[in-house]
Design a protein around this motif. Structure first.
Motif, PDB file in Angstrom:
ATOM      1  N   SER A 100       0.813  -1.213   0.000  1.00 10.49           N
ATOM      2  CA  SER A 100       0.000   0.000   0.000  1.00 10.49           C
ATOM      3  C   SER A 100       0.849   1.266   0.000  1.00 10.49           C
ATOM      4  O   SER A 100       0.375   2.341  -0.380  1.00 10.49           O
ATOM      5  N   ASP A 160      -4.792   1.935  -1.121  1.00 10.39           N
ATOM      6  CA  ASP A 160      -5.280   0.565  -1.097  1.00 10.39           C
ATOM      7  C   ASP A 160      -6.047   0.279  -2.390  1.00 10.39           C
ATOM      8  O   ASP A 160      -6.672   1.181  -2.963  1.00 10.39           O
ATOM      9  N   ASP A 161      -5.992  -0.955  -2.829  1.00  9.96           N
ATOM     10  CA  ASP A 161      -6.772  -1.360  -3.985  1.00  9.96           C
ATOM     11  C   ASP A 161      -7.523  -2.633  -3.626  1.00  9.96           C
ATOM     12  O   ASP A 161      -7.535  -3.072  -2.465  1.00  9.96           O
ATOM     13  N   LYS A 162      -8.154  -3.245  -4.604  1.00  9.48           N
ATOM     14  CA  LYS A 162      -8.972  -4.425  -4.330  1.00  9.48           C
ATOM     15  C   LYS A 162      -8.135  -5.589  -3.787  1.00  9.48           C
ATOM     16  O   LYS A 162      -8.626  -6.422  -3.020  1.00  9.48           O
ATOM     17  N   HIS A 163      -6.852  -5.615  -4.174  1.00  7.05           N
ATOM     18  CA  HIS A 163      -5.988  -6.696  -3.714  1.00  7.05           C
ATOM     19  C   HIS A 163      -5.619  -6.521  -2.242  1.00  7.05           C
ATOM     20  O   HIS A 163      -5.704  -7.467  -1.451  1.00  7.05           O
ATOM     21  N   SER A 164      -5.211  -5.314  -1.856  1.00  6.93           N
ATOM     22  CA  SER A 164      -4.843  -5.078  -0.457  1.00  6.93           C
ATOM     23  C   SER A 164      -6.058  -5.175   0.461  1.00  6.93           C
ATOM     24  O   SER A 164      -5.955  -5.649   1.597  1.00  6.93           O
ATOM     25  N   GLU A 165      -7.227  -4.741  -0.017  1.00 11.46           N
ATOM     26  CA  GLU A 165      -8.436  -4.848   0.792  1.00 11.46           C
ATOM     27  C   GLU A 165      -8.805  -6.319   1.006  1.00 11.46           C
ATOM     28  O   GLU A 165      -9.226  -6.715   2.103  1.00 11.46           O
ATOM     29  N   LEU A 166      -8.626  -7.130  -0.020  1.00 13.68           N
ATOM     30  CA  LEU A 166      -8.919  -8.549   0.118  1.00 13.68           C
ATOM     31  C   LEU A 166      -7.963  -9.202   1.116  1.00 13.68           C
ATOM     32  O   LEU A 166      -8.385  -9.998   1.975  1.00 13.68           O
ATOM     33  N   ASN A 169      -8.807  -8.676   4.644  1.00 15.35           N
ATOM     34  CA  ASN A 169      -9.879  -9.551   5.115  1.00 15.35           C
ATOM     35  C   ASN A 169      -9.395 -10.982   5.357  1.00 15.35           C
ATOM     36  O   ASN A 169      -9.961 -11.703   6.178  1.00 15.35           O
ATOM     37  N   ARG A 188     -15.023 -15.646  -2.609  1.00 15.99           N
ATOM     38  CA  ARG A 188     -14.123 -15.425  -3.745  1.00 15.99           C
ATOM     39  C   ARG A 188     -13.547 -16.769  -4.168  1.00 15.99           C
ATOM     40  O   ARG A 188     -13.513 -17.717  -3.384  1.00 15.99           O
ATOM     41  N   THR A 192      -8.295 -16.492  -6.846  1.00 18.71           N
ATOM     42  CA  THR A 192      -8.286 -15.040  -6.670  1.00 18.71           C
ATOM     43  C   THR A 192      -7.604 -14.649  -5.370  1.00 18.71           C
ATOM     44  O   THR A 192      -6.766 -13.732  -5.339  1.00 18.71           O
ATOM     45  N   ALA A 196      -3.997 -12.653  -5.035  1.00 18.76           N
ATOM     46  CA  ALA A 196      -3.982 -11.352  -4.357  1.00 18.76           C
ATOM     47  C   ALA A 196      -3.034 -11.384  -3.171  1.00 18.76           C
ATOM     48  O   ALA A 196      -2.278 -10.434  -2.930  1.00 18.76           O
TER      49      ALA A 196
END
Length: 278
Positions: A100, A160-166, A169, A188, A192, A196
């Protein structure tokens, strides 16, 4: 020996930084001179005086740095030379935080230490390393505020992008959820989440799960004396298939069999204690 550990007070900093810590070895401390750092999926930024030399050895490779430096995620146990007195402040970043911070060249660096110029990194928002470490023990709360202020500015550039947010989690459930079930739990595909995770952390979920389990087990072993060590029970508690599986895991992770580790007790937690968050 003096030490402490503090969580960031700033929520924006705590998103990327797990804790600040301090360790001082005084001249009259005569413990193990070559403690070992067990494998760790997180990066640590070490703040140290410019004249201090730090040595890290693993698998016949010696890395020597002077002053402030990064300790990047490491799959191997690092042996440190702590024969001389020292004072250091550590900033433990959360797993995957470097992604990030848009530091692509650093994400995939494993088992390495690298020098860093903190004034260039933080600008005028942070004083000299000497000033910080000299007042760190007596003025820990003030230092925490100073680090929060400096990191708030530095981390304001984090993206942050969709990868870091995933991955954010995945991490909280990684230690107690079978890896093969994480994709289903997060709705998911397994492919995926695995792609990520490796993209953000530079590690596989299996590698991080193994290191987290090892850390938990070492904290548990620290509380036991030699008479209380029952390796068959420990293997069962930490879900190893059997005792030989645990033996192989410890041998691969820290370079010692359980019996040798119990005799030497040479990891940092054994030498400096398990200092908890204050």
């Amino acid at each position: 020996m003096k030490n402490w550990k503090l969580a960031p007070k700033s929520e924006s900093v705590a998103k990327y930084v797990e804790c600040y810590w301090f360790l001082e070895k005084e001249p009259d401390d005569h413990g193990n001179l070559y403690p070992k750092l067990n494998p760790d999926p997180a990066a640590h930024l070490i703040i140290a005086s410019d004249n201090e030399v730090h040595q890290y050895d693993h698998s016949g490779t010696r890395q020597v740095v002077q002053g402030c430096h990064w300790i990047f995620p490491h799959l191997k146990t690092l042996t440190m030379d702590h024969s001389d007195p020292f004072k250091i402040i550590g900033i433990k970043f959360r797993v995957g935080a470097l992604y990030s911070l848009n530091l692509p060249d650093l994400i995939s660096i494993l088992d390495k230490v690298e020098p860093v110029a903190i004034r260039r990194m933080f600008g005028s928002h942070l004083g000299s390393a000497e000033q910080l470490v000299d007042s760190a023990f007596e003025q820990r709360d003030s230092l925490c505020d100073t680090l929060d202020d400096a990191l708030s500015v530095y981390l304001s550039k984090a993206l942050d992008d969709k990868h870091s947010e995933l991955v954010r989690n995945i991490l909280p459930i990684l230690s107690d959820t079978p890896i093969a079930e994480i994709g289903e739990k997060l709705h998911r595909s397994q492919r995926t989440i695995e792609r990520a995770f490796t993209r953000v952390t530079g590690l596989t979920m299996k590698q991080v799960h193994s290191m987290v389990r090892l850390e938990d087990m070492l904290n548990y072993l620290y509380e036991l004396n030699d008479a209380e060590l029952n390796w068959a029970d420990i293997a069962s508690k930490y879900e190893f298939s059997d005792q030989p599986h645990l033996i192989r895991h410890l041998k691969n992770s820290i370079g010692n069999t359980p019996a040798a580790y119990a005799q030497q007790r040479d990891l940092t937690i054994d030498v400096y204690g398990n200092f908890e968050l204050n």
